[in-house]
Scaffold this motif. Structure first.
Motif, PDB file in Angstrom:
ATOM      1  N   THR A  90     -35.517 -28.779 -48.408  1.00  0.00           N
ATOM      2  CA  THR A  90     -34.066 -28.953 -48.352  1.00  0.00           C
ATOM      3  C   THR A  90     -33.634 -30.187 -49.144  1.00  0.00           C
ATOM      4  O   THR A  90     -34.144 -31.282 -48.927  1.00  0.00           O
ATOM      5  N   ARG A  91     -32.698 -29.985 -50.037  1.00  0.00           N
ATOM      6  CA  ARG A  91     -32.081 -31.106 -50.753  1.00  0.00           C
ATOM      7  C   ARG A  91     -30.701 -31.420 -50.177  1.00  0.00           C
ATOM      8  O   ARG A  91     -30.330 -32.567 -50.045  1.00  0.00           O
ATOM      9  N   HIS A  92     -29.970 -30.347 -49.844  1.00  0.00           N
ATOM     10  CA  HIS A  92     -28.607 -30.518 -49.375  1.00  0.00           C
ATOM     11  C   HIS A  92     -28.363 -29.591 -48.196  1.00  0.00           C
ATOM     12  O   HIS A  92     -28.633 -28.388 -48.282  1.00  0.00           O
ATOM     13  N   VAL A  93     -27.860 -30.155 -47.090  1.00  0.00           N
ATOM     14  CA  VAL A  93     -27.560 -29.361 -45.906  1.00  0.00           C
ATOM     15  C   VAL A  93     -26.050 -29.323 -45.719  1.00  0.00           C
ATOM     16  O   VAL A  93     -25.359 -30.339 -45.835  1.00  0.00           O
ATOM     17  N   GLU A 120     -34.585 -38.170 -46.902  1.00  0.00           N
ATOM     18  CA  GLU A 120     -34.216 -37.839 -48.281  1.00  0.00           C
ATOM     19  C   GLU A 120     -33.094 -36.811 -48.369  1.00  0.00           C
ATOM     20  O   GLU A 120     -32.537 -36.579 -49.450  1.00  0.00           O
ATOM     21  N   VAL A 121     -32.749 -36.173 -47.258  1.00  0.00           N
ATOM     22  CA  VAL A 121     -31.772 -35.091 -47.274  1.00  0.00           C
ATOM     23  C   VAL A 121     -30.352 -35.651 -47.328  1.00  0.00           C
ATOM     24  O   VAL A 121     -30.015 -36.625 -46.663  1.00  0.00           O
ATOM     25  N   ARG A 122     -29.510 -35.011 -48.137  1.00  0.00           N
ATOM     26  CA  ARG A 122     -28.087 -35.320 -48.183  1.00  0.00           C
ATOM     27  C   ARG A 122     -27.313 -34.129 -47.630  1.00  0.00           C
ATOM     28  O   ARG A 122     -27.868 -33.034 -47.506  1.00  0.00           O
ATOM     29  N   GLY A 123     -26.035 -34.349 -47.321  1.00  0.00           N
ATOM     30  CA  GLY A 123     -25.328 -33.241 -46.696  1.00  0.00           C
ATOM     31  C   GLY A 123     -23.823 -33.340 -46.757  1.00  0.00           C
ATOM     32  O   GLY A 123     -23.248 -34.359 -47.150  1.00  0.00           O
ATOM     33  N   THR A 124     -23.203 -32.225 -46.343  1.00  0.00           N
ATOM     34  CA  THR A 124     -21.752 -32.109 -46.245  1.00  0.00           C
ATOM     35  C   THR A 124     -21.420 -31.536 -44.878  1.00  0.00           C
ATOM     36  O   THR A 124     -22.069 -30.586 -44.420  1.00  0.00           O
ATOM     37  N   LEU A 125     -20.412 -32.098 -44.237  1.00  0.00           N
ATOM     38  CA  LEU A 125     -19.940 -31.599 -42.947  1.00  0.00           C
ATOM     39  C   LEU A 125     -18.519 -31.074 -43.120  1.00  0.00           C
ATOM     40  O   LEU A 125     -17.678 -31.727 -43.734  1.00  0.00           O
ATOM     41  N   VAL A 126     -18.269 -29.885 -42.592  1.00  0.00           N
ATOM     42  CA  VAL A 126     -16.946 -29.262 -42.661  1.00  0.00           C
ATOM     43  C   VAL A 126     -16.393 -29.141 -41.253  1.00  0.00           C
ATOM     44  O   VAL A 126     -17.050 -28.584 -40.358  1.00  0.00           O
ATOM     45  N   PRO A 180     -16.399 -25.495 -48.883  1.00  0.00           N
ATOM     46  CA  PRO A 180     -16.165 -26.347 -50.054  1.00  0.00           C
ATOM     47  C   PRO A 180     -17.421 -26.737 -50.815  1.00  0.00           C
ATOM     48  O   PRO A 180     -17.317 -27.449 -51.817  1.00  0.00           O
ATOM     49  N   ALA A 181     -18.584 -26.316 -50.361  1.00  0.00           N
ATOM     50  CA  ALA A 181     -19.828 -26.702 -51.040  1.00  0.00           C
ATOM     51  C   ALA A 181     -20.861 -25.612 -50.815  1.00  0.00           C
ATOM     52  O   ALA A 181     -20.727 -24.768 -49.929  1.00  0.00           O
ATOM     53  N   THR A 182     -21.889 -25.631 -51.654  1.00  0.00           N
ATOM     54  CA  THR A 182     -23.045 -24.765 -51.444  1.00  0.00           C
ATOM     55  C   THR A 182     -24.222 -25.632 -51.031  1.00  0.00           C
ATOM     56  O   THR A 182     -24.215 -26.848 -51.223  1.00  0.00           O
ATOM     57  N   LEU A 217     -24.550 -20.098 -49.363  1.00  0.00           N
ATOM     58  CA  LEU A 217     -26.001 -20.252 -49.396  1.00  0.00           C
ATOM     59  C   LEU A 217     -26.520 -20.125 -50.819  1.00  0.00           C
ATOM     60  O   LEU A 217     -26.250 -19.142 -51.515  1.00  0.00           O
ATOM     61  N   GLU A 218     -27.267 -21.118 -51.252  1.00  0.00           N
ATOM     62  CA  GLU A 218     -27.855 -21.083 -52.585  1.00  0.00           C
ATOM     63  C   GLU A 218     -29.060 -20.141 -52.609  1.00  0.00           C
ATOM     64  O   GLU A 218     -29.679 -19.884 -51.576  1.00  0.00           O
ATOM     65  N   PRO A 219     -29.417 -19.595 -53.786  1.00  0.00           N
ATOM     66  CA  PRO A 219     -30.562 -18.669 -53.871  1.00  0.00           C
ATOM     67  C   PRO A 219     -31.819 -19.304 -53.289  1.00  0.00           C
ATOM     68  O   PRO A 219     -32.138 -20.462 -53.561  1.00  0.00           O
ATOM     69  N   GLY A 220     -32.518 -18.542 -52.470  1.00  0.00           N
ATOM     70  CA  GLY A 220     -33.739 -19.032 -51.845  1.00  0.00           C
ATOM     71  C   GLY A 220     -33.512 -19.917 -50.642  1.00  0.00           C
ATOM     72  O   GLY A 220     -34.471 -20.418 -50.040  1.00  0.00           O
TER      73      GLY A 220
END
Length: 380
Positions: free
Chosen positions: A197-200, A220-226, A260-262, A291-294
């Motif tokens: 995971t790179r972005h949650v 190391e994980v970055r993220g977005t909260l909606v 607003p993000a993938t 959801l991004e591919p994979g």
């Protein structure tokens, strides 16, 4: 076999074979009538909530051991407060008569102390979010007939909109949800594998508690909260206080709209149980769009508990609260999987409520996009 006594049932002093142990009597019809009155009355639950709201136990512990002193401390009408106290003593919350300074909380009553770790006073305080919402249970009949929540009918707008706009309710809700917060979120965050995971994207992430736990488990994980504006603002403050605002972004929004993000990991944490099947399906489809591919979509939720006893009681209690508050429901594993399948997802991994790594009745289901079948020869 009937649970009521019958002519051929041994009495308390009779024995099965003349030599064995005594057989205790079954409940009488009168016992069952008393039990039904205890189960069906609305007086006692409201009396306990008023005691919690007035902080009667805290005042008793602070020396206000008569009805008169309690009335002076709480601003209550003394003769009427005396009537409330009589019922609270009858049901075992208080002891004594309050006339000679002997009124005191029982062991059950002490659970209503504000500093008790169980925080029951806050759960029952009529100024708090949950007890305030519980008053909508007077509309349970209509909810059962229609399947629609009773909260909006009583208060004029949906539960989450009310919390987003009313700071007092929002603060009390956050405080209640923060009970055992580390246990509630650290264990699921630690149970998930974040190496890919790179972005949650935390969809409907509340005040950010889960992402803070993810930050501890996967630095190391970055993220977005909606979230809606109210909880979104509280999440921003929490991230800033935790020094995480450079890793996590908060966006005001609704998960019924395009997100607003993938992300390679989309999380629905205690979201689906708040909504009907139709609405939960709509939320899942928005998650799939983001959801991004994979990638994977993770559902962290409460699981419907089979069986008897306390587990079943609390599961059904939560389920009916979800109905009355929001029109939602507590679902079984298979019910969640069916909803996810309708959104184009298949189950990839899971951790159930029997797992040693998860507390309470939590369940983690990890989904990936269902493979697209190859075109048939006719289509080619």
């Amino acid at each position: 076999m009937s649970s009521t006594p019958s002519a051929d049932r041994p009495t308390e002093t009779e024995r099965d074979d003349g030599a064995g142990p005594s057989v205790p009597p079954g409940p009488t019809d009168q016992d069952l009538q008393v039990l039904l009155k205890q189960l069906g009355n609305l007086v006692t639950p409201m009396a306990v909530r008023v005691a919690a709201t007035l902080r009667l136990v805290d005042h008793l512990r602070d020396g206000a051991t008569t009805v008169g002193l309690l009335a002076a401390r709480t601003g209550a009408h003394e003769p009427t407060l005396a009537r409330l106290v009589r019922h609270l003593t009858a049901v075992g919350v208080l002891a004594g008569d309050g006339e000679d300074g002997t009124l005191r909380p029982t062991r059950v009553g002490l659970l209503l102390a504000d500093d008790h770790p169980a925080q029951q006073r806050s759960w029952l305080d009529l100024h708090g979010a949950v007890a305030h919402a519980d008053l909508a249970f007077t509309g349970l009949l209509d909810a059962v007939r229609t399947g629609r929540p009773a909260y909006q009918h009583r208060y004029g707008r949906p539960f989450w909109e009310d919390l987003s706009d009313k700071q007092e309710l929002a603060d009390s809700f956050d405080a209640l949800m923060s009970c055992d917060e580390d246990l509630a979120y650290d264990a699921p965050a630690a149970a998930l594998d974040w190496t890919a995971t790179r972005h949650v994207l935390d969809v409907g992430g509340g005040n950010g508690a889960l992402l803070i736990a993810v930050a501890r488990a996967a630095p190391e994980v970055r993220g977005t909260l909606v979230e809606l504006p109210g909880p979104a603002a509280r999440a921003r403050r929490r991230f800033t206080e935790a020094g995480l605002d450079d890793r996590f972004t908060v966006v005001d929004g609704s998960f019924f709209d395009p997100l607003p993000a993938t992300a390679d990991t989309v999380v629905l944490s205690f979201v689906l149980l708040n909504w009907s099947d139709e609405e939960a399906s709509a939320v899942l489809r928005r998650g799939v769009e983001a959801l991004e591919p994979g990638g994977r979509l993770v559902v962290l939720d409460r699981a419907d508990r089979a069986g008897d006893g306390a587990d079943r009681f609390f599961s059904t209690l939560l389920d009916l609260r979800m109905l009355v508050f929001m029109g939602g429901r507590v679902r079984t594993r298979d019910e969640v999987i069916r909803l996810a399948a309708d959104a184009g997802l298949v189950l990839a991994a899971e951790s159930g409520s029997g797992s040693r790594t998860l507390p309470f009745d939590f369940s983690i289901l990890e989904f990936v996009l269902a493979p697209v079948p190859p075109p048939s020869a006719k289509e080619e």
